[in-house]
Enzyme design. Structure first.
Site, PDB file in Angstrom:
ATOM      1  N   ASP A   1     -35.937 -19.467  11.555  1.00  0.00           N
ATOM      2  CA  ASP A   1     -35.958 -20.457  10.480  1.00  0.00           C
ATOM      3  C   ASP A   1     -35.389 -21.801  10.919  1.00  0.00           C
ATOM      4  O   ASP A   1     -35.386 -22.757  10.145  1.00  0.00           O
ATOM      5  CB  ASP A   1     -35.237 -19.943   9.224  1.00  0.00           C
ATOM      6  CG  ASP A   1     -33.772 -19.604   9.457  1.00  0.00           C
ATOM      7  OD1 ASP A   1     -33.270 -19.807  10.580  1.00  0.00           O
ATOM      8  OD2 ASP A   1     -33.125 -19.131   8.494  1.00  0.00           O
TER       9      ASP A   1
ATOM     10  N   ASP B   1     -34.335 -20.279  16.589  1.00  0.00           N
ATOM     11  CA  ASP B   1     -33.183 -19.395  16.605  1.00  0.00           C
ATOM     12  C   ASP B   1     -33.654 -17.958  16.431  1.00  0.00           C
ATOM     13  O   ASP B   1     -34.855 -17.691  16.359  1.00  0.00           O
ATOM     14  CB  ASP B   1     -32.160 -19.791  15.535  1.00  0.00           C
ATOM     15  CG  ASP B   1     -32.651 -19.554  14.119  1.00  0.00           C
ATOM     16  OD1 ASP B   1     -33.879 -19.511  13.906  1.00  0.00           O
ATOM     17  OD2 ASP B   1     -31.816 -19.416  13.206  1.00  0.00           O
TER      18      ASP B   1
ATOM     19  N   SER C   1     -29.396 -14.287  11.894  1.00  0.00           N
ATOM     20  CA  SER C   1     -29.851 -15.623  12.270  1.00  0.00           C
ATOM     21  C   SER C   1     -29.462 -15.982  13.703  1.00  0.00           C
ATOM     22  O   SER C   1     -29.906 -15.356  14.646  1.00  0.00           O
ATOM     23  CB  SER C   1     -29.297 -16.644  11.271  1.00  0.00           C
ATOM     24  OG  SER C   1     -29.862 -17.908  11.450  1.00  0.00           O
TER      25      SER C   1
END
Length: 448
Positions: A244, A240, A101
């Protein structure tokens, strides 16, 4: 069975250490395949972000799944929500995302989706962990799984994103700066917005395997703000590394966070006459969002931090909108998981339809000053309950006197304690947050 390997958002860590090694991921892929095969399922899709270690883990997962007799579809670099979407539309039994992430390139992780494009149920995660503890074996050669690359994955997801706003909506005349964080949206987001008519300027769109999230993207929106001002753009959008999360910037360079994005989307749904009953936030959501949502006549409920808890709240209440101030927004009336591109499109469509600017769309919401300080932990420990820390918290809460909030929590993805203080006076709030953060640091140092 308590989860031993899975965290709040899958598995994540430093590449080459802990669980994020090639042998461990190989066996994890095998364990996932064994569990799915036992339930009569034999197809898994794998996607990744742009970090260099994705190649290694992609190959390891493919080998492990094949050893368990499960077929694989390889998507290549794709946003996490795109992998969730393709898991569902390809009728796969599960989807695996190789991504850490918003973390730096030297971290990586694994996220898992069910065949419905939602997070794996806790019971299934526990079953995978139990199989993982057993000795790895391989099915008969004739039963090994096969791997196939999905060549049109990008185009499928682009069309899915565009389909989440009304068919006649166009962004013609709008100049948009997109910061793709040198991550998984770099070859997706610019096409989405350009095809809808916007003039697109892209930054953070040249991944090299090492620069994902590096001084760019939703975790560093200051770069986007500068680019918006430099290019006299109407709006800026930052994602990012895995796509998401989303942050936005208005034409004056003002940063619009997840709480504000969620408020705008809620207003847009009400203006469309849709039956919205309530909104889910988290313990980190600004109290200004809660007050503004209630002023719209909607219920507001806070959950623990983490999109899985927001999703659980939405499902239990039969609601469709929720999110985190970090920019992880869930629009269940449009998709099954948090999606940065889809969330940005909802805001853009509302602005295009109403003729409002971002600031005008935020009319009715006033954020309270909120300070967040991340305190690094040298070892896995939780000093929140230590007397020194609790004394600092009690002192700050007494001074706030009911006019603010204090929240301490361990990060679910990094070795950090997050200290949040919210109140009416920004300087006072910053001082209070530092006071508690210092107490946490001192407690950790004293323990060592």
């Amino acid at each position: 069975m308590a989860r031993k390997y899975f965290g709040t958002d899958g598995i994540r860590g430093r590449v080459g250490a802990g669980q994020m090694t090639a042998p461990t991921v190989l066996k994890l892929g095998w364990a996932v395949g064994k569990v799915l095969a036992s339930h009569g399922n034999n197809l898994v899709v794998i996607g990744k972000d742009t970090r260099i270690s994705g190649y290694m883990f992609e190959a390891a997962l493919e080998a492990g799944l094949s050893a368990a007799g499960v077929n694989v579809r390889i998507l290549g670099p794709m946003p996490t929500p795109g992998i969730a979407y393709l898991t569902r539309t390809l009728r796969a039994s599960a989807g695996i995302v190789i991504s850490a992430s918003h973390n730096p390139f030297y971290d990586n992780g694994l996220k898992f989706f069910s065949g419905e494009g939602t997070k794996l149920p806790d019971a299934l995660e526990a079953e995978i962990e139990e199989i993982f503890e057993s000795e790895m074996d391989t099915v008969d050669s004739a039963m090994l799984g096969k791997a196939e690359r999905v060549n049109d994955a990008q185009g499928r997801y682009i069309e899915a994103c565009k389909a989440t706003i009304p068919i006649g909506t166009k962004f013609t005349g709008l100049k948009v700066v997109l910061d793709c964080a040198n991550g998984a949206t770099y070859h997706i987001a610019p096409n989405v917005f350009a095809e809808l008519g916007a003039e697109v300027i892209s930054i953070g769109d040249k991944p090299n395997g090492l620069n994902i999230n590096e001084n760019c993207g939703s975790t560093h929106p200051g770069n986007l703000a500068a680019a918006v001002l430099q290019n006299s753009a109407d709006i800026g959008i930052a994602f990012d590394g895995d796509g998401d999360r989303v942050m936005m910037v208005d034409s004056k360079g003002r940063i619009i966070d997840g709480d504000e994005i969620l408020y705008i989307i809620a207003k847009s749904r009400l203006d469309m006459g849709l039956p919205i009953k309530g909104i889910a936030g988290t313990l980190m959501s600004n109290i200004g969002l809660e007050l503004a949502i209630r002023d719209l006549g909607l219920d507001f409920e806070r959950t623990d931090v983490g999109d899985r808890y927001v999703l659980e709240c939405l499902k239990s209440n039969d609601w469709c909108l929720g999110g985190e101030n970090s920019g992880h927004i869930i629009c269940l009336d449009r998709t099954t998981t948090g999606d940065g591109i889809v969330s940005a499109l909802q805001v853009m469509a509302y602005l295009a339809e109403s003729g409002k600017t971002l600031i005008e769309a935020l009319d009715g919401m006033i954020k309270m000053p909120q300070i967040l300080i991340n305190v690094p932990l040298p070892v896995k420990t939780n000093p929140i309950g230590e007397p020194r820390v609790q004394a600092a918290v009690s002192d700050v809460e007494a001074q706030l006197n009911g006019r603010g909030r204090v929240l301490l929590r361990p990060s679910g993805t990094e070795p950090l304690i997050r200290v949040m203080v919210e109140g009416e006076n920004e300087k006072e709030v910053a001082s209070f947050a530092q006071q508690i953060a210092d107490a946490v640091s001192e407690s950790v140092a004293h323990a060592n």
